[in-house]
Write a protein that holds these residues in place. Structure first.
Motif, PDB file in Angstrom:
ATOM      1  N   UNK A 125       0.823  -1.206   0.000  1.00  0.00           N
ATOM      2  CA  UNK A 125       0.000   0.000   0.000  1.00  0.00           C
ATOM      3  C   UNK A 125       0.855   1.252   0.000  1.00  0.00           C
ATOM      4  N   UNK A 126       1.892   1.258   0.866  1.00  0.00           N
ATOM      5  CA  UNK A 126       2.819   2.393   0.896  1.00  0.00           C
ATOM      6  C   UNK A 126       3.541   2.558  -0.434  1.00  0.00           C
ATOM      7  N   UNK A 127       3.977   1.428  -0.985  1.00  0.00           N
ATOM      8  CA  UNK A 127       4.700   1.473  -2.259  1.00  0.00           C
ATOM      9  C   UNK A 127       3.806   2.026  -3.364  1.00  0.00           C
ATOM     10  N   UNK A 128       2.544   1.604  -3.367  1.00  0.00           N
ATOM     11  CA  UNK A 128       1.595   2.115  -4.359  1.00  0.00           C
ATOM     12  C   UNK A 128       1.432   3.629  -4.227  1.00  0.00           C
ATOM     13  N   UNK A 129       1.348   4.110  -3.003  1.00  0.00           N
ATOM     14  CA  UNK A 129       1.214   5.553  -2.772  1.00  0.00           C
ATOM     15  C   UNK A 129       2.440   6.316  -3.267  1.00  0.00           C
ATOM     16  N   UNK A 130       3.619   5.744  -3.026  1.00  0.00           N
ATOM     17  CA  UNK A 130       4.846   6.393  -3.497  1.00  0.00           C
ATOM     18  C   UNK A 130       4.872   6.454  -5.023  1.00  0.00           C
ATOM     19  N   UNK A 131       4.435   5.353  -5.677  1.00  0.00           N
ATOM     20  CA  UNK A 131       4.416   5.355  -7.142  1.00  0.00           C
ATOM     21  C   UNK A 131       3.413   6.379  -7.682  1.00  0.00           C
ATOM     22  N   UNK A 132       2.282   6.536  -7.020  1.00  0.00           N
ATOM     23  CA  UNK A 132       1.309   7.539  -7.441  1.00  0.00           C
ATOM     24  C   UNK A 132       1.907   8.945  -7.340  1.00  0.00           C
ATOM     25  N   UNK A 191       6.166   6.025 -18.570  1.00  0.00           N
ATOM     26  CA  UNK A 191       5.532   4.742 -18.860  1.00  0.00           C
ATOM     27  C   UNK A 191       6.064   3.647 -17.941  1.00  0.00           C
ATOM     28  N   UNK A 192       7.319   3.783 -17.512  1.00  0.00           N
ATOM     29  CA  UNK A 192       7.896   2.766 -16.626  1.00  0.00           C
ATOM     30  C   UNK A 192       7.265   2.825 -15.239  1.00  0.00           C
ATOM     31  N   UNK A 193       6.893   4.024 -14.799  1.00  0.00           N
ATOM     32  CA  UNK A 193       6.195   4.148 -13.520  1.00  0.00           C
ATOM     33  C   UNK A 193       4.826   3.470 -13.597  1.00  0.00           C
ATOM     34  N   UNK A 194       4.143   3.625 -14.727  1.00  0.00           N
ATOM     35  CA  UNK A 194       2.850   2.950 -14.910  1.00  0.00           C
ATOM     36  C   UNK A 194       3.014   1.434 -14.842  1.00  0.00           C
ATOM     37  N   UNK A 195       4.053   0.922 -15.478  1.00  0.00           N
ATOM     38  CA  UNK A 195       4.295  -0.521 -15.465  1.00  0.00           C
ATOM     39  C   UNK A 195       4.595  -1.005 -14.048  1.00  0.00           C
ATOM     40  N   UNK A 196       5.422  -0.268 -13.339  1.00  0.00           N
ATOM     41  CA  UNK A 196       5.733  -0.649 -11.952  1.00  0.00           C
ATOM     42  C   UNK A 196       4.493  -0.597 -11.071  1.00  0.00           C
ATOM     43  N   UNK A 197       3.644   0.384 -11.315  1.00  0.00           N
ATOM     44  CA  UNK A 197       2.404   0.476 -10.558  1.00  0.00           C
ATOM     45  C   UNK A 197       1.500  -0.724 -10.845  1.00  0.00           C
ATOM     46  N   UNK A 198       1.491  -1.176 -12.100  1.00  0.00           N
ATOM     47  CA  UNK A 198       0.702  -2.370 -12.459  1.00  0.00           C
ATOM     48  C   UNK A 198       1.213  -3.596 -11.708  1.00  0.00           C
TER      49      UNK A 198
END
Length: 412
Positions: free
Chosen positions: A312-319, A328-335
């Motif tokens: 959850x924390x990691x997802x927030x950091x990626x957002x 585009x790489x951030x989008x892939x990592x978020x996926x």
């Protein structure tokens, strides 16, 4: 054995030798100097077959210096002019330039030459990777996800710009440092990534390149005028990633996924160095992508087991990272993160927003994520088909073995 020694010294000393000789002979002779240093390593490969010198580095320095002088004398002789050496460091003898503090100073000057505004950003990065870190044109092309002939053209244009604009081998004025540091940090970041996510067909991790990136970061941090929150955050990020290097490859030379890595192999002195750098980073007003990426890396290191990871924390950091600088790489990592959170709807939504061709040589990661998605929702055949697509896009032999093993596990 001698080839391994030469390769090791090439990675560690090519950039140093080019920088030192450039400081003495001048930037106008940069191509001659690079040729001389290259010739020196070729000579070492030949002469060291029977015996390696007691002090290989000193041997390389001496031969490179003499080779440069020989080439320049030949050039001048052809032009029917007397050979003279002009240098802004005339008070120093060339041998004194090989002292540790002079080596560091020369390399820092070269970093700022590479980031000069007269050079196009693409040319800056290519020039720095070639001149400072000793990348081949093929490696630069792989790191920058472009064609080798494109890199050759960029290097040619960079050297032409240096000559035409009479760029000097010195530090930028104080008012230009911030802008130049942005490019400098990008070069260091790319250098580290080429080591950490190597595009070499046989080896995933190039520790020399990772170590070189950290060394360049440390060189900059030693000088107060170059210190920023972004530079400290970049150093922290590199320390965090470097701490996991040993656990990425098994004893039988296979990739080990983050989930299965032996966390007792993580090198926590580097983690502590990274934490210290992050504490310094937040004392400054500037913010960068390195702050967010270091925060994400830190989340992984804080988890005692894979199951303890705070996705959850990691997802927030990626957002936050995507809002700060969308890629585009951030989008892939978020996926990939959403898969760990079992949010399959959001995973699919993110994957559909990505154009795989924009990922270049990392396209296999996109197909691998799709394979993982279909495996988690119970569509085994579709998962296998996407693993096949990932395999078709992968040039690294260790990555291929990893994907083949994954595919075999689904067939059983």
């Amino acid at each position: 054995m001698e080839h391994k020694v030469v390769d090791h010294l090439f990675r560690h000393h090519y950039g140093k030798m080019v920088a030192i000789l450039t400081r003495f002979f001048g930037l106008s002779y940069i191509e001659t100097i690079e040729d001389a240093v290259q010739d020196t390593f070729i000579k070492a490969t030949s002469q060291w077959r029977t015996k390696i010198p007691d002090n290989p580095e000193a041997w390389l320095n001496r031969v490179a210096k003499n080779r440069t002088i020989d080439i320049l004398r030949s050039i001048q002789a052809e032009k029917n002019r007397n050979f003279t050496i002009t240098t802004g460091a005339s008070s120093l003898q060339i041998d004194e330039l090989f002292l540790d503090h002079e080596v560091a100073d020369s390399q820092l000057r070269m970093i700022f030459v590479a980031s000069h505004p007269s050079l196009h950003p693409n040319e800056q990065i290519a020039f720095a990777l070639k001149t400072i870190s000793g990348f081949s044109t093929k490696e630069i092309a792989a790191a920058l996800l472009t064609k080798e002939e494109t890199i050759v053209k960029r290097l040619t244009r960079a050297k032409k710009s240096i000559r035409e604009n009479n760029i000097q081998f010195k530090y930028p004025p104080p008012e230009a440092i911030h802008e130049r540091m942005v490019r400098v940090m990008e070069v260091i970041y790319l250098t580290f990534n080429e080591g950490f996510h190597s595009t070499n067909t046989d080896k995933l991790v190039k520790e020399d390149l990772c170590g070189e990136a950290i060394r360049l970061c440390q060189l900059l941090l030693k000088k107060e005028q170059f210190r920023t929150g972004s530079l400290y955050a970049l150093f922290a990020l590199l320390c965090f990633h470097m701490s996991r290097l040993e656990s990425k490859i098994s004893i039988d030379n296979q990739i080990v996924s983050l989930k299965n890595q032996d966390r007792t192999k993580w090198y926590f002195p580097l983690v502590r160095m990274g934490n210290s750098a992050m504490n310094k980073a937040v004392e400054y007003d500037d913010t960068s992508v390195y702050h967010y990426e270091a925060a994400i890396a830190s989340e992984h290191l804080n988890a005692k087991t894979f199951a303890d990871t705070n996705w959850g924390n990691i997802s927030n950091w990626y957002e936050q990272l995507y809002a700060f600088q969308p890629t585009i790489f951030t989008l892939l990592n978020q996926a990939i993160v959403q898969l760990q959170l079992n949010d399959f709807e959001k995973t699919l939504q993110l994957l559909k927003s990505i154009e795989v061709t924009d990922l270049g040589q990392r396209g296999y990661l996109y197909y691998g994520c799709y394979a993982e998605y279909y495996m988690k929702i119970g569509e085994k055949d579709l998962s296998i088909s996407f693993l096949d697509k990932a395999l078709a896009e992968t040039t690294n032999s260790l990555e291929r073995d990893f994907l083949i093993n994954k595919r075999s596990g689904l067939i059983k």
